[in-house]
Write a protein that holds these residues in place. Structure first.
Motif, PDB file in Angstrom:
ATOM      1  N   ASN A  70       0.818  -1.226   0.000  1.00 49.02           N
ATOM      2  CA  ASN A  70       0.000   0.000   0.000  1.00 49.02           C
ATOM      3  C   ASN A  70       0.847   1.269   0.000  1.00 49.02           C
ATOM      4  O   ASN A  70       0.485   2.282   0.613  1.00 49.02           O
ATOM      5  N   GLY A  71       1.979   1.211  -0.695  1.00 47.62           N
ATOM      6  CA  GLY A  71       2.848   2.378  -0.799  1.00 47.62           C
ATOM      7  C   GLY A  71       3.806   2.572   0.357  1.00 47.62           C
ATOM      8  O   GLY A  71       4.602   3.504   0.351  1.00 47.62           O
ATOM      9  N   PHE A  72       3.759   1.679   1.366  1.00 44.18           N
ATOM     10  CA  PHE A  72       4.647   1.779   2.526  1.00 44.18           C
ATOM     11  C   PHE A  72       5.683   0.656   2.488  1.00 44.18           C
ATOM     12  O   PHE A  72       5.346  -0.497   2.195  1.00 44.18           O
ATOM     13  N   ARG A  73       6.931   1.007   2.809  1.00 41.73           N
ATOM     14  CA  ARG A  73       7.962  -0.009   2.917  1.00 41.73           C
ATOM     15  C   ARG A  73       7.764  -0.770   4.229  1.00 41.73           C
ATOM     16  O   ARG A  73       7.810  -0.179   5.314  1.00 41.73           O
ATOM     17  N   VAL A  74       7.532  -2.080   4.134  1.00 38.59           N
ATOM     18  CA  VAL A  74       7.444  -2.903   5.332  1.00 38.59           C
ATOM     19  C   VAL A  74       8.826  -2.904   5.987  1.00 38.59           C
ATOM     20  O   VAL A  74       9.823  -3.278   5.364  1.00 38.59           O
ATOM     21  N   THR A  75       8.896  -2.467   7.238  1.00 36.53           N
ATOM     22  CA  THR A  75      10.176  -2.187   7.889  1.00 36.53           C
ATOM     23  C   THR A  75      10.321  -3.039   9.143  1.00 36.53           C
ATOM     24  O   THR A  75       9.681  -2.777  10.164  1.00 36.53           O
ATOM     25  N   SER A  76      11.166  -4.038   9.055  1.00 43.87           N
ATOM     26  CA  SER A  76      11.411  -4.930  10.187  1.00 43.87           C
ATOM     27  C   SER A  76      12.356  -4.277  11.187  1.00 43.87           C
ATOM     28  O   SER A  76      12.888  -3.187  10.950  1.00 43.87           O
ATOM     29  N   GLY A  77      12.589  -4.969  12.306  1.00 44.42           N
ATOM     30  CA  GLY A  77      13.532  -4.469  13.288  1.00 44.42           C
ATOM     31  C   GLY A  77      14.920  -4.313  12.709  1.00 44.42           C
ATOM     32  O   GLY A  77      15.643  -3.357  13.032  1.00 44.42           O
ATOM     33  N   GLU A  78      15.324  -5.263  11.852  1.00 40.96           N
ATOM     34  CA  GLU A  78      16.623  -5.151  11.177  1.00 40.96           C
ATOM     35  C   GLU A  78      16.627  -3.977  10.204  1.00 40.96           C
ATOM     36  O   GLU A  78      17.586  -3.210  10.111  1.00 40.96           O
ATOM     37  N   ALA A  79      15.534  -3.846   9.472  1.00 40.88           N
ATOM     38  CA  ALA A  79      15.482  -2.849   8.410  1.00 40.88           C
ATOM     39  C   ALA A  79      15.451  -1.421   8.950  1.00 40.88           C
ATOM     40  O   ALA A  79      16.039  -0.519   8.346  1.00 40.88           O
ATOM     41  N   ILE A  80      14.789  -1.175  10.086  1.00 39.09           N
ATOM     42  CA  ILE A  80      14.688   0.199  10.578  1.00 39.09           C
ATOM     43  C   ILE A  80      16.067   0.757  10.924  1.00 39.09           C
ATOM     44  O   ILE A  80      16.334   1.940  10.708  1.00 39.09           O
ATOM     45  N   GLY A  81      16.964  -0.088  11.405  1.00 38.56           N
ATOM     46  CA  GLY A  81      18.320   0.369  11.672  1.00 38.56           C
ATOM     47  C   GLY A  81      19.036   0.794  10.405  1.00 38.56           C
ATOM     48  O   GLY A  81      19.765   1.793  10.395  1.00 38.56           O
TER      49      GLY A  81
END
Length: 259
Positions: A70-81
């Motif tokens: 839906n236009g948002f990057r799914v951001t995991s705990g690893e990814a947010i860093g």
């Protein structure tokens, strides 16, 4: 939405410029010349930027999977860093340096700085560490703008407890524009505006866009751009412009609005 009262008798003229991540390495001298011209005209500018290509590359290098829903990057705990370090540690300072090198005074900010924008988690089960802006504090922006400095804002927000959240760049740009009462939001793309039958459109209203999407005169990569523009107009921004590096292109307004 929290805004600070102006201490000056005149109404500030403000525009927010949103730079997509794919545009950051392509900014030309003409772009910076146009920025200087707008400043000379008394328009205060705020830059909001993404960093998608840089983030994608770093995630791939680290073997971290990422998807867009839906236009948002799914951001995991690893990814947010990764998102935080790329936007705040690499993309933002590089962009600030480029502005300063072009003799345009600029300073980098994120949602962490002076509580610029605080967020709640949008929908953790669906998107992970993605934020929804709840409040914008404009005091720091007012101070910088009145001093002739351009704030360059990366799309990392913070919760009330300081947890980093990834925020959609169009959302940041529109919420900042609303908070500072900007007269227009400029979406800088690789296509300088809307063309219909190869004719550039200087001004359009939202009903024109809906019609052109139905007739497929607007298609492909232009569709998400105009949809983002419509979303911003519906949020209350007076006009949205889809522009190229000369910062001229197509002005989009709601029916009955004056650009």
């Amino acid at each position: 939405m929290t805004t600070s009262k102006s201490m000056q008798p005149t109404v500030r003229k403000r525009q927010v410029i949103k730079l997509g991540g794919s545009m950051l390495d392509e900014l030309s001298e003409s772009f910076f010349n146009r920025v200087k011209e707008l400043q000379q005209q008394g328009i205060q500018l705020i830059i909001v930027h993404g960093g998608g290509p840089n983030i994608n590359q770093e995630l791939a290098d680290r073997g971290i999977t990422s998807s867009v829903v839906n236009g948002f990057r799914v951001t995991s705990g690893e990814a947010i860093g990764v998102v935080q370090s790329i936007l705040i540690g690499q993309v933002n300072p590089a962009l600030v340096h480029r502005f300063n090198r072009e003799s345009v005074k600029a300073i980098g900010l994120s949602g962490f700085d002076a509580n610029l924008f605080t967020c709640d988690v949008l929908d953790f089960e669906t998107y992970g560490y993605v934020g929804e802006i709840k409040q914008v504090q404009t005091d720091i922006l007012d101070t910088l703008l009145d001093a002739g400095v351009i704030p360059i804002i990366s799309c990392i927000g913070a919760t009330a407890t300081g947890e980093p959240l990834n925020v959609n760049a169009d959302t940041v740009a529109s919420q900042i524009a609303l908070a500072v009462k900007a007269e227009s939001l400029l979406l800088v793309t690789d296509t300088p505006g809307i063309k219909i039958d190869d004719e550039p459109q200087a001004q359009v209203v939202t009903s024109d866009i809906h019609h052109w999407i139905e007739t497929e005169d607007i298609y492909g990569g232009m569709i998400p751009k105009v949809q983002a523009a419509i979303d911003c107009l519906e949020a209350g921004i007076p006009s949205v412009q889809i522009v190229g590096q000369q910062l001229t292109g197509t002005v989009i307004t709601n029916e009955g609005a004056i650009a």
